[in-house]
Design an enzyme around this catalytic site. Sequence first.
Site, PDB file in Angstrom:
ATOM      1  N   CYS A   1      63.867  22.685  42.011  1.00  0.00           N
ATOM      2  CA  CYS A   1      62.769  22.253  42.895  1.00  0.00           C
ATOM      3  C   CYS A   1      62.833  20.766  43.219  1.00  0.00           C
ATOM      4  CB  CYS A   1      61.424  22.584  42.272  1.00  0.00           C
ATOM      5  SG  CYS A   1      61.211  24.342  42.057  1.00  0.00           S
TER       6      CYS A   1
ATOM      7  N   HIS B   1      54.908  18.600  44.504  1.00  0.00           N
ATOM      8  CA  HIS B   1      55.612  19.889  44.565  1.00  0.00           C
ATOM      9  C   HIS B   1      54.574  21.011  44.632  1.00  0.00           C
ATOM     10  CE1 HIS B   1      58.385  23.030  43.911  1.00  0.00           C
ATOM     11  NE2 HIS B   1      58.164  23.205  42.626  1.00  0.00           N
TER      12      HIS B   1
ATOM     13  N   ASN C   1      55.687  28.812  46.415  1.00  0.00           N
ATOM     14  CA  ASN C   1      56.655  27.808  45.951  1.00  0.00           C
ATOM     15  C   ASN C   1      57.993  28.054  46.648  1.00  0.00           C
ATOM     16  OD1 ASN C   1      58.468  26.222  44.551  1.00  0.00           O
ATOM     17  ND2 ASN C   1      57.760  26.823  42.519  1.00  0.00           N
TER      18      ASN C   1
HETATM   19  N1  ACO Z   1      48.907  39.625  38.217  1.00  0.00           N
HETATM   20  C1  ACO Z   1      48.057  39.953  37.226  1.00  0.00           C
HETATM   21  N2  ACO Z   1      48.244  39.572  35.954  1.00  0.00           N
HETATM   22  C2  ACO Z   1      49.319  38.793  35.680  1.00  0.00           C
HETATM   23  C3  ACO Z   1      50.239  38.416  36.678  1.00  0.00           C
HETATM   24  C4  ACO Z   1      50.010  38.860  37.988  1.00  0.00           C
HETATM   25  N3  ACO Z   1      50.807  38.545  39.011  1.00  0.00           N
HETATM   26  N4  ACO Z   1      51.188  37.662  36.100  1.00  0.00           N
HETATM   27  C5  ACO Z   1      50.892  37.572  34.784  1.00  0.00           C
HETATM   28  N5  ACO Z   1      49.769  38.252  34.541  1.00  0.00           N
HETATM   29  C6  ACO Z   1      49.069  38.415  33.266  1.00  0.00           C
HETATM   30  C7  ACO Z   1      49.942  38.174  32.063  1.00  0.00           C
HETATM   31  O1  ACO Z   1      50.653  39.350  31.740  1.00  0.00           O
HETATM   32  C8  ACO Z   1      48.934  37.791  31.020  1.00  0.00           C
HETATM   33  O2  ACO Z   1      48.347  38.971  30.502  1.00  0.00           O
HETATM   34  P1  ACO Z   1      47.990  39.073  28.933  1.00  0.00           P
HETATM   35  O3  ACO Z   1      46.975  37.994  28.675  1.00  0.00           O
HETATM   36  O4  ACO Z   1      47.458  40.452  28.814  1.00  0.00           O
HETATM   37  O5  ACO Z   1      49.287  38.826  28.212  1.00  0.00           O
HETATM   38  C9  ACO Z   1      47.847  37.060  31.803  1.00  0.00           C
HETATM   39  O6  ACO Z   1      48.052  37.414  33.176  1.00  0.00           O
HETATM   40  C10 ACO Z   1      47.894  35.550  31.655  1.00  0.00           C
HETATM   41  O7  ACO Z   1      49.251  35.117  31.832  1.00  0.00           O
HETATM   42  P2  ACO Z   1      49.649  33.611  31.712  1.00  0.00           P
HETATM   43  O8  ACO Z   1      51.131  33.491  31.934  1.00  0.00           O
HETATM   44  O9  ACO Z   1      49.064  32.998  30.488  1.00  0.00           O
HETATM   45  O10 ACO Z   1      48.846  33.024  32.966  1.00  0.00           O
HETATM   46  P3  ACO Z   1      48.752  31.543  33.436  1.00  0.00           P
HETATM   47  O11 ACO Z   1      47.345  31.153  33.571  1.00  0.00           O
HETATM   48  O12 ACO Z   1      49.659  30.619  32.665  1.00  0.00           O
HETATM   49  O13 ACO Z   1      49.346  31.637  34.922  1.00  0.00           O
HETATM   50  C11 ACO Z   1      51.373  31.156  36.115  1.00  0.00           C
HETATM   51  C12 ACO Z   1      50.675  32.076  35.102  1.00  0.00           C
HETATM   52  C13 ACO Z   1      50.663  31.291  37.433  1.00  0.00           C
HETATM   53  C14 ACO Z   1      52.831  31.595  36.240  1.00  0.00           C
HETATM   54  C15 ACO Z   1      51.298  29.698  35.623  1.00  0.00           C
HETATM   55  O14 ACO Z   1      51.660  29.632  34.270  1.00  0.00           O
HETATM   56  C16 ACO Z   1      52.175  28.778  36.409  1.00  0.00           C
HETATM   57  O15 ACO Z   1      51.948  28.532  37.589  1.00  0.00           O
HETATM   58  N6  ACO Z   1      53.204  28.175  35.774  1.00  0.00           N
HETATM   59  C17 ACO Z   1      54.040  27.220  36.414  1.00  0.00           C
HETATM   60  C18 ACO Z   1      54.988  27.867  37.359  1.00  0.00           C
HETATM   61  C19 ACO Z   1      55.817  26.805  38.031  1.00  0.00           C
HETATM   62  O16 ACO Z   1      55.366  25.726  38.311  1.00  0.00           O
HETATM   63  N7  ACO Z   1      57.056  27.079  38.263  1.00  0.00           N
HETATM   64  C20 ACO Z   1      57.866  26.051  38.823  1.00  0.00           C
HETATM   65  C21 ACO Z   1      59.117  26.623  39.126  1.00  0.00           C
HETATM   66  S1  ACO Z   1      60.074  25.290  39.653  1.00  0.00           S
HETATM   67  C22 ACO Z   1      61.682  25.761  39.853  1.00  0.00           C
HETATM   68  O17 ACO Z   1      62.541  24.982  39.517  1.00  0.00           O
HETATM   69  C23 ACO Z   1      61.992  27.090  40.383  1.00  0.00           C
END
Ligand code: ACO
Length: 329
Positions: free
Chosen positions: A114, A256, A286
């Site tokens: 990214c 970002h 993203n």
């Molecule tokens: N729909 C419904 N439920 C979901 C989904 C979905 N799409 N995805 C995950 N869940 C569930 C999980 O299974 C979990 O359930 P559980 O509590 O029963 O285990 C629950 O939701 C909470 O999951 P978390 O991962 O704790 O949720 P969080 O609040 O952390 O949000 C997210 C997840 C959106 C991915 C967040 O962590 C995030 O944005 N992280 C950063 C991502 C990012 O910036 N990536 C950059 C990539 S850069 C590159 O180089 C490509």
Amino acid sequence: MARYAAIAGTGSYVPETVLTNFDLEKMVDTTDEWIRKRTGIVERRISDGDMATSDLAVRAARQAIKTAEVDPLDVDMIIVGTVTPDTLFPATGCYVQQGIGAKNASAFDLSAACAGFIYGLDLADGMIKSGRYDTILVIGGEVFSNILDWTDRSTCVLFGDGAGAAVLRGTDEPTGIIASYIGSDGDNADIDLLGVPAGGSRLPPSHETIDKKLHSIKMSGREVFKLGVRIMPESAQRVLEQSGLTIDDIDLLIPHQANLRIIEAVGERLGIPREKVYVNVDRYGNTSAATVIIALDEAIREGRAKQGDNILLVTFGAGLTWGSTLLKL
Ligand code: ACO
């Protein structure tokens, strides 16, 4: 006399096909409400048919070149930040070169996830300052939809496709890139944290890698979230210090576009009012290396980024990699 790399023109392109959260509800066990609340994403663009990264990048580059009023034959170098190249080689940069007719350029790809576009800006800034190059096309472009596991709800809802481009030109005026900083942390080059496990020399393609879906992105979302919220403000602070400016001097912050909650946390930590923070993650998700340049191009076209404004770009990605650019338009 000091030499600066000015932004002579920008462009961007996103595919026409829109994939909404409601469409995703029919594909995986998710809801529009969950995606909006956790990420701020409402919809994203998905590459149509056989469009690869260079096809998006060429469209963005043509627009940037036109805006900059530059002859493609005057482009000295093409840098494409991408982790979804058309092919492992030739470089996507070479396909872009062919597509825009920049026969006099050297062209290559830059892999910094990214942070690819910001890394490209840093490189271009150094090249122009060295006096060896005058006109450099920097692109961030991705077709992430082709490296997603469309059965994994924890990743497939987050990403989209798109490309953005900027033409940088040498000038003696103190404008363009005022300060630049890039960094990385190989201790976090952890495939379980963020990455695509197979397809390289470590784990070449096989029936097994395909069956196990190892050619698609794996991510520990919660860990990446925490790292992003810590690293981006620190990185932004570096260029503020370098330039002698403070956050109050910044007209627009373009972070970002990975997650609205990360964007808001970065804005809060830096102490910049919300109205000065650019957000389009709701419309595109993203787009990895493309997010900040698509946002900059849109901000310029919408009049939210104007000539003379101080713009702060900040990003982070797999590697880990990160970087910030302070621009005076
Ligand atoms: N729909 C419904 N439920 C979901 C989904 C979905 N799409 N995805 C995950 N869940 C569930 C999980 O299974 C979990 O359930 P559980 O509590 O029963 O285990 C629950 O939701 C909470 O999951 P978390 O991962 O704790 O949720 P969080 O609040 O952390 O949000 C997210 C997840 C959106 C991915 C967040 O962590 C995030 O944005 N992280 C950063 C991502 C990012 O910036 N990536 C950059 C990539 S850069 C590159 O180089 C490509």
